[in-house]
Scaffold this active site. Structure first.
Site, PDB file in Angstrom:
ATOM      1  CE1 TYR A  33       0.249   1.959   4.275  1.00  0.00           C
ATOM      2  CE2 TYR A  33       1.117  -0.273   4.406  1.00  0.00           C
ATOM      3  CZ  TYR A  33       0.995   0.999   4.932  1.00  0.00           C
ATOM      4  OH  TYR A  33       1.618   1.327   6.110  1.00  0.00           O
ATOM      5  NE  ARG A  52       7.025   4.336   0.192  1.00  0.00           N
ATOM      6  CZ  ARG A  52       6.812   5.075   1.282  1.00  0.00           C
ATOM      7  NH1 ARG A  52       7.830   5.358   2.083  1.00  0.00           N
ATOM      8  NH2 ARG A  52       5.609   5.548   1.566  1.00  0.00           N
ATOM      9  NE  ARG A 100      -5.520 -19.472   5.559  1.00  0.00           N
ATOM     10  CZ  ARG A 100      -4.453 -20.122   6.031  1.00  0.00           C
ATOM     11  NH1 ARG A 100      -4.206 -21.356   5.612  1.00  0.00           N
ATOM     12  NH2 ARG A 100      -3.650 -19.540   6.909  1.00  0.00           N
ATOM     13  CE  LYS A 150       3.234   3.267   3.105  1.00  0.00           C
ATOM     14  NZ  LYS A 150       3.683   3.491   4.491  1.00  0.00           N
ATOM     15  CD  GLU A 183      10.614   2.228  10.069  1.00  0.00           C
ATOM     16  OE1 GLU A 183      10.505   3.215   9.315  1.00  0.00           O
ATOM     17  OE2 GLU A 183      10.471   1.054   9.666  1.00  0.00           O
ATOM     18  CG  LEU A 208       8.588   2.646   4.370  1.00  0.00           C
ATOM     19  CD1 LEU A 208       8.522   1.502   3.372  1.00  0.00           C
ATOM     20  CD2 LEU A 208       7.182   3.120   4.730  1.00  0.00           C
TER      21      LEU A 208
END
Length: 287
Positions: A33, A52, A100, A150, A183, A208
């Site tokens: 995302y 990104r 799944r 991300k 971070e 990130l």
């Protein structure tokens, strides 16, 4: 006004939008995302965010059945339909819907899922918050070893952030086994030392590589400031002259307390506030 969200080729009412129960975002957090700021109806650093996003897709080997070049057009239309002047756009791409199984489904038979939404937010509230600064706590970094991607697999960050809220703070600064700050749970962490050097963790696989973080690095040359990418300890952070976080949702937000230790006598630092004030002057704005 009814909010609108884009899901797999259709603009739908937010309240009626659905995601299949076997979407791999739901089953495995097998999705990536991005969050892009909207300011005065324009998109801030959109190109860098989409670059990104493409990197994240490549890192998890997610192949889309649509061109990423279409995303800016969908973003603008989603912003328009929701009449967002100031706020954020959320973009999510998953590996799609399949029975799944840990093994990747056949990409030729399983279309990726694309979701894009836009939400308004009052920037004045954040500006007021920046004048007071925020409190952060320190918390063990329990995430997987690739936070540079991300992904939507954010449970460790959710738990750290919730712990911060329960302790009267707004963010958790994560530290590794050597007691170095990596971070924030949802931000990059910065300190300013007594020589007015800006220090933040190197952009390796431990963090990130924030788009707002990169913007601050660009600004340092304009302000004749020195920045260093190196690890810093919890103790060094607590003795810093200033501290702040960076994120698309907060821009540059001063930190005035780390655990129980005040930073800059509990006041927002002048360097942090200046960086926040001029940030958009050096950002890439998409019309």
């Amino acid at each position: 006004m009814t909010r609108t969200i884009y899901v797999n080729g259709c603009y739908q009412s937010f309240i009626n939008a659905l995601l299949h129960v076997e979407d791999r975002a739901t089953l495995f957090a097998d999705a990536v995302y991005e969050v892009v700021e909207v300011k005065a109806g324009k998109l801030v650093d959109q190109e860098a965010h989409l670059e990104r996003l493409e990197r994240s897709l490549n890192e998890i080997r997610l192949v889309t059945d649509f061109s990423l070049r279409t995303i800016p057009f969908i973003i603008r239309e989603t912003v328009r339909r929701n009449r967002v002047k100031n706020g954020y756009v959320y973009i999510q791409i998953s590996r799609g819907c399949a029975p799944r199984d840990f093994i990747f489904p056949n990409a030729n038979e399983t279309p990726a899922t694309l979701i894009i939404s836009a939400r308004a937010k009052n920037p004045l509230k954040l500006d007021e918050k920046s004048k007071k600064g925020i409190k952060v706590i320190t918390h063990p970094d329990l995430r997987w070893k690739r936070p540079d991607i991300k992904t939507t697999g954010l449970l460790a960050s959710v738990l750290a952030r919730q712990t911060a809220i329960e302790q009267g703070a707004e963010e958790a600064w994560l530290y590794n086994e050597d007691k170095f700050i990596t971070e924030g749970a949802a931000s990059n962490a910065w300190i300013v030392n007594t020589q007015d050097e800006l220090i933040t963790h190197p952009a390796n696989q431990s963090i990130l590589k924030g788009i707002t973080r990169e913007g601050v690095i660009r600004i340092t040359s304009e302000l004749n400031l020195t920045y260093k990418e190196r690890p810093f300890t919890i103790e060094e952070a607590k003795e810093a002259k200033e501290a702040f976080i960076t994120a698309a949702t907060n821009l540059v937000m001063p930190v005035t307390q780390i655990d129980e230790k005040s930073v800059n006598d509990g006041k927002s630092g002048p360097i942090s506030l200046k960086l926040r004030e001029i940030f958009h002057e050096f950002a890439q704005i998409s019309y």
